[in-house]
Design an enzyme around this catalytic site. Structure first.
Site, PDB file in Angstrom:
ATOM      1  N   LYS A  78     -26.358 -48.860  -5.262  1.00 51.61           N
ATOM      2  CA  LYS A  78     -25.192 -49.647  -5.691  1.00 51.61           C
ATOM      3  C   LYS A  78     -23.997 -48.712  -5.848  1.00 51.61           C
ATOM      4  O   LYS A  78     -24.147 -47.603  -6.369  1.00 51.61           O
ATOM      5  CB  LYS A  78     -25.516 -50.351  -7.016  1.00 51.61           C
ATOM      6  N   SER A 158     -23.657 -58.975 -10.396  1.00 51.39           N
ATOM      7  CA  SER A 158     -22.782 -58.144  -9.603  1.00 51.39           C
ATOM      8  C   SER A 158     -23.515 -57.309  -8.549  1.00 51.39           C
ATOM      9  O   SER A 158     -22.888 -56.818  -7.621  1.00 51.39           O
ATOM     10  CB  SER A 158     -22.026 -57.191 -10.530  1.00 51.39           C
ATOM     11  N   SER A 182     -26.756 -58.865 -14.039  1.00 50.89           N
ATOM     12  CA  SER A 182     -26.360 -58.400 -12.705  1.00 50.89           C
ATOM     13  C   SER A 182     -27.489 -57.853 -11.842  1.00 50.89           C
ATOM     14  O   SER A 182     -27.276 -57.581 -10.658  1.00 50.89           O
ATOM     15  CB  SER A 182     -25.268 -57.326 -12.827  1.00 50.89           C
TER      16      SER A 182
END
Lengths: 492, 502
Positions: A78, A158, A182
């Site tokens: 990420k 997210s 998330s």
């Protein structure tokens, strides 16, 4: 799709150890899938050259019979994790061109164990969002589509790049972060497994901060075993993060398969929210039946302050973010838009650098911390947060894990909720309380909606009892026997 | 930081000497100080970067100090110990649980966009500092609190025609903010407070007190009121960096406020700056422009928890502090309060005195140390550490006086030579033949010579015995000061027919 990329992380690990495949082959196969999968917009940076170098080094170690727990396994990272000399943007314009001269502790742990980096994964800007539509690099597209419908759907957020890349097999597994859901909500939206460990289990050092008291790293993977393997490497105490906790990291994989006989599973009655789709409710009931059938004891529990969790979260998280994001001022790194004077430079830089959702949260956070509002908002929220944590503590006096849905709906269409922040925030209604209480939670794919989209069940555990959590998740996974996969339409 | 003090301030009767005469009556000045003292520590408060003064710009900056994304603060326990040590030295309450907060504001030399400080729960609570005023009064100044916080970096506006540069070497250096209660009533007391506080910090080794390098700076809160009236509106004069300037700033600011009030105006609560060039204060920002700092607990740091045992261990390791040392010097050496105050104002001075006085006449030692010795230091601008005369050498000099080897007058001459050359006094006595003459024969001969040459004076002395002193002077002169004055007196008295005790 390449046969190689069909292997789970555990299967690839075993095949590498037995030298049935090489890390270079495996990495090459993923880089090819990634090149063919750009329509999903999962990667913001591909580190192909570095990937192949790392794979070669892994093969060399494997050839000597050496190598770590993740030797030669290609992962997506990420873009919230700082990676040394590799562009790290948190998917924000304001971090344009930022190449950290340091490596986050969690990714350093992965490389220590031999993993191979494929690239940096898209996410909601600064991890603020539930649909991966707030990224400066554009929305990530969910590899799943509704039956007979080409509408582009969100992968959750997210960590949408992480969930979509794992679901589309553009990496073996991915790192992710979870501040209010998330990791778990995108996992539920993409038929993948996502675990947010206990706050303090993974170091936050080198992860771009959103809300420091809630942020926690974890993996998104294809199955529960892979999640256990990833977490074993990611977790651990770090002297550089004083909120990380100094206790040994167990071998989480070893906890799987111990069954759930006699395990007490709590069903929080307040999670039966109004307007929850019948199929989510039905899925939850099926989950209860599966665990019961496997020998678990089911108990209804009460978490009376659940309804205050979402408003509490939307005070605490923006408050912390408004302060955490103050450092992005154009003075030292990232974007700078010149101005007449220093204040003008700040204003122009931050106006250009931050997207609408980030600006909204910075404003909310600034407001709730302001003189005259602090007591009514931030202080009150902190008190409610304590009550929420107490609710869980009381429930865990009677049960070992809690079972809930992960999200109140399946994946929705891109653009469907962008004009309605409140309905977007409601996505996190089941996941947010877990962050507020600092507990570990995991989402496991448990079935398909009527229009063919994956749905997830969430299990919540006691502080630092990820082993029980994974054991229960494994039982749900076995019972659900979720085999569905998205069609690879993006390659067309 | 501003606190409501009205309820906690010490009640004091105004002193005539402290009042300022205005056109409408007498005014009282109310003063409270916030002193920022840099913690003596190799490393910064939340990072391992060096704190050394004067390094090349931006060479002592870690990723944490520069607020790079994802960086986290880790508390430096040594700085915590130093704060506790200081709190104990100020006889203050030590809070076993304190909390770091973020003070949010934008400034280029504040990389995080917030300063990590302590707001609601400081590490040290109420304490006190005792001031010894020159007129032998003591004034007790209450300490409201002491907290730990980060220093900011430094903006440099003189390096480029169109740009400002930022030096982050200071960014993150540990400061103690020491907040007094508004217990001072004159510029003199404020100066005495900072002086005493600095002495205590230096005794403790928790701050070097070097105001030129910015290790110690004061924000001065000034308000005025008519005697007996409620507290007036105060102005805060920021960052005054010398004790002299503190006095000047207060005197200017009090007069400014009185003039405004006497003209029927009112004081605006504001932050002001002191300009040493003009000796005036001018507004920096008004209350309306004041920042809303949006303090909240720093979520990157757990509450700071101390064990009582740690505090006790620090307490046990405290050095003797100025007040205790002063009391001991008075009782153990019979010193005057004034001499003791002068000596303890600097721990090194007191140590020097004690080394000289040990096993000797304490009064003689005090006279020499506070007299000729300090005078020489002041004249040459030397610190104790730079003194060319050691305590051992000065002690030897005193021994030479006490055993009659030299006279007090010669001793001053020898001391000057010791200070110039660093030589031992006994060596100087030998080399320069300064040994006191106690040989009766030699002295008698010298006396006889003076008497023989001055028969008129002899006659006068018989009428007026006080004139014997003239003979003593002449004899000392003819023996180059080496004659033992006691012996000279005795023989003279006999020869002139005076009683020796006359």
């Amino acid at each position: 799709m390449s046969e190689l990329t069909k292997l789970t992380l555990a299967a690839a690990r075993d095949a590498l150890k037995k030298k049935e495949i090489s890390a270079v082959e495996l990495t090459g196969a993923y880089l090819a899938e990634m090149a063919a999968g750009t329509a999903l917009n999962t990667y913001v940076t591909v580190t192909a050259e570095k990937s192949m170098e790392m794979a070669k080094a892994s093969d060399a170690r494997l050839a000597k019979g050496a190598g770590g727990a993740l030797e030669g396994l290609p992962l997506g990272i990420k873009d919230l994790f700082c990676t040394k000399d590799v562009l790290t943007t948190a998917s924000s314009h304001i971090l344009d061109g930022f190449r950290p001269p340091y490596e986050s502790t969690v990714t350093a742990n992965l490389w220590r164990d031999g993993a191979v980096m494929l690239g940096k994964l898209n996410n909601d800007e600064f991890a603020m969002g539930s649909s991966n539509e707030t990224s400066f690099y554009g929305p990530v597209v969910n590899p799943w589509r509704r039956k007979g419908d080409a509408t582009r759907l969100v992968p959750g957020g997210s960590s949408g790049g992480s969930s979509a890349a794992v679901a589309a097999k553009l990496c073996l597994a991915a790192t992710a972060t979870d501040t209010g859901g998330s990791i778990r909500q995108p996992a539920a939206f993409t038929g993948t497994v996502g675990i947010k460990p206990t706050y303090g289990r993974c170091s936050r050092w080198g992860i771009v901060a959103f809300a420091s008291s809630l942020d926690q790293a974890g993996p998104i993977t294809r199955d529960v075993r892979d999640a256990a393997i990833m977490l074993t490497s990611m977790a651990g105490h770090d002297e550089k993060d004083t909120t990380s906790v100094d206790r040994p990291v167990p071998d989480y994989e070893a906890a799987l398969g111990q069954g759930v006989k006699g395990l007490r599973v709590g069903i929080p009655k307040e999670y039966r929210v109004d307007g929850m789709p019948a199929e989510i409710d039905a899925l939850w009931s099926r989950g209860i039946e599966w665990l019961k059938a496997a020998g678990a004891e089911i108990k209804e529990v009460s978490l009376p302050h659940t309804k205050y969790a979402l408003p509490t979260y939307y005070i605490v998280a923006p408050a912390e973010c408004s302060s955490n994001l103050a450092r992005y001022d154009g003075v030292r790194y990232g974007l700078r838009v010149e101005g007449r004077d220093i204040t003008d430079m700040y204003e122009k830089t931050r106006a250009a650098g931050f997207g609408a959702e980030v600006r909204r949260r910075v404003l909310m956070g600034t407001y709730v911390l302001s003189a005259g509002y602090y007591d009514a908002y931030y202080l009150k929220a902190q008190k409610v947060r304590t009550l929420i944590a107490r609710d869980f503590a009381a429930a865990f006096a009677d049960v070992d894990v809690l079972l809930t849905p992960t999200a109140p709906s399946a994946a929705f269409g891109i653009g469907e909720k962008t004009d309605d922040p409140l309905s977007m925030y409601l996505n996190d209604v089941f996941t947010v309380p877990v962050n507020l209480a600092g507990l570990p939670g995991i989402s496991v794919p448990a079935g398909l909606s009527s229009d063919g989209l994956p749905l997830g069940l969430q299990l919540i555990g006691r502080t630092f009892d990820e082993e029980t959590l994974l054991r229960a998740a494994y039982a749900v996974e076995q019972a659900a026997d979720f085999k569905a996969a998205p069609e690879a339409w993006w390659k067309a | 930081m501003m606190t409501d003090f009205e309820s906690t301030m010490r009640k004091r009767e105004p002193r005539e000497e402290d009042l300022i005469r205005g056109a409408t009556g007498d005014w009282e000045i109310i003063l409270g100080l916030e002193v920022h003292a840099q913690v003596t520590s190799e490393a910064k408060l939340f990072s391992a970067s060096s704190t050394k003064f004067g390094a090349e710009q931006n060479t002592q900056v870690s990723f944490v100090d520069a607020a790079m994304p994802g960086m986290l603060p880790v508390i430096n326990r040594y700085c915590v110990e130093q704060a506790v040590r200081t709190g104990l030295g100020l006889k203050a309450q030590i809070n076993l649980r304190s909390v770091f907060d973020r003070k949010n504001y934008f400034y280029p030399d504040l990389p995080q966009g917030y300063q990590i400080s302590q707001f609601k729960h400081p590490i040290v609570g109420e304490g006190e500092v005792v001031l010894d005023m020159p007129d032998a009064r003591t004034v007790i100044v209450g300490i409201e609190r002491l907290h730990l916080e980060q220093d900011a970096g430094k903006s440099l506006h003189d390096q480029h025609p169109a740009m400002s540069f930022v030096d982050l070497n200071r960014s993150g250096v540990a400061l103690m903010e020491i907040v007094s209660k508004p217990d001072m009533r004159s510029a003199e007391e404020a100066r005495a407070y900072v002086t005493k506080l600095r002495t205590i910090l230096r005794y403790l080794g928790t701050c070097d007190g070097n105001m030129e390098e910015g290790s110690l700076r004061a924000d001065v809160n000034v308000s005025v009121r008519k005697v007996g009236a409620p507290l007036g509106t105060r102005c805060e004069i920021k960052n005054v960096n010398s004790i002299r300037f503190i006095g000047q700033a207060i005197e200017y600011e009090a007069r400014r406020q009185i003039d405004i009030l006497e003209d029927g105006g009112k004081i605006d609560q504001e932050t002001r700056l002191f300009d040493p060039k003009t000796g005036e204060t001018r507004p920096m920002r008004s209350k309306e422009e004041a920042h809303d700092y949006r303090y909240f607990p720093d979520p990157d740091l757990l509450p700071l928890v101390l064990r009582q045992a740690e505090v006790d261990a620090i307490r046990a390791s405290l050095p003797e502090l100025p007040d205790e040392k002063k009391a001991r010097l008075i009782s153990a050496y019979g010193l005057s309060a004034y001499d003791a105050t002068v000596l303890v104002s600097d721990g090194a001075r007191a140590d020097f005195f004690e080394a000289v006085a040990k096993g000797r006449d304490a009064k003689l030692a005090a006279n020499w140390v506070t007299g000729d010795f300090f005078a020489a230091l002041n004249r040459e601008g030397h610190s104790i550490e730079q003194s060319p005369v050691t305590a051992k050498q000065l002690g030897e000099l005193l021994d030479l006086i006490s055993d009659g080897t030299i006279s007090g007058r010669i001793a001053k001459q020898i001391f000057d030579s010791m200070y110039k050359t660093g030589r031992d006094p006994s060596k100087i006595v030998e080399d320069e033949g300064l040994r006191q003459v106690t040989d009766f024969g030699a002295i008698e001969a010298a006396i006889d010579a003076v008497i023989a040459a001055n028969p008129d004076k002899v006659e006068q002395t018989k009428v007026k015995p006080q004139l014997a002193g003239w003979f003593v002077g002449q004899v000392m002169k003819s023996t180059s000061g080496k004659a033992n004055p006691q012996v000279v007196n005795e023989i003279l008295a006999r020869k002139l027919g005076l009683s020796s005790d006359g």
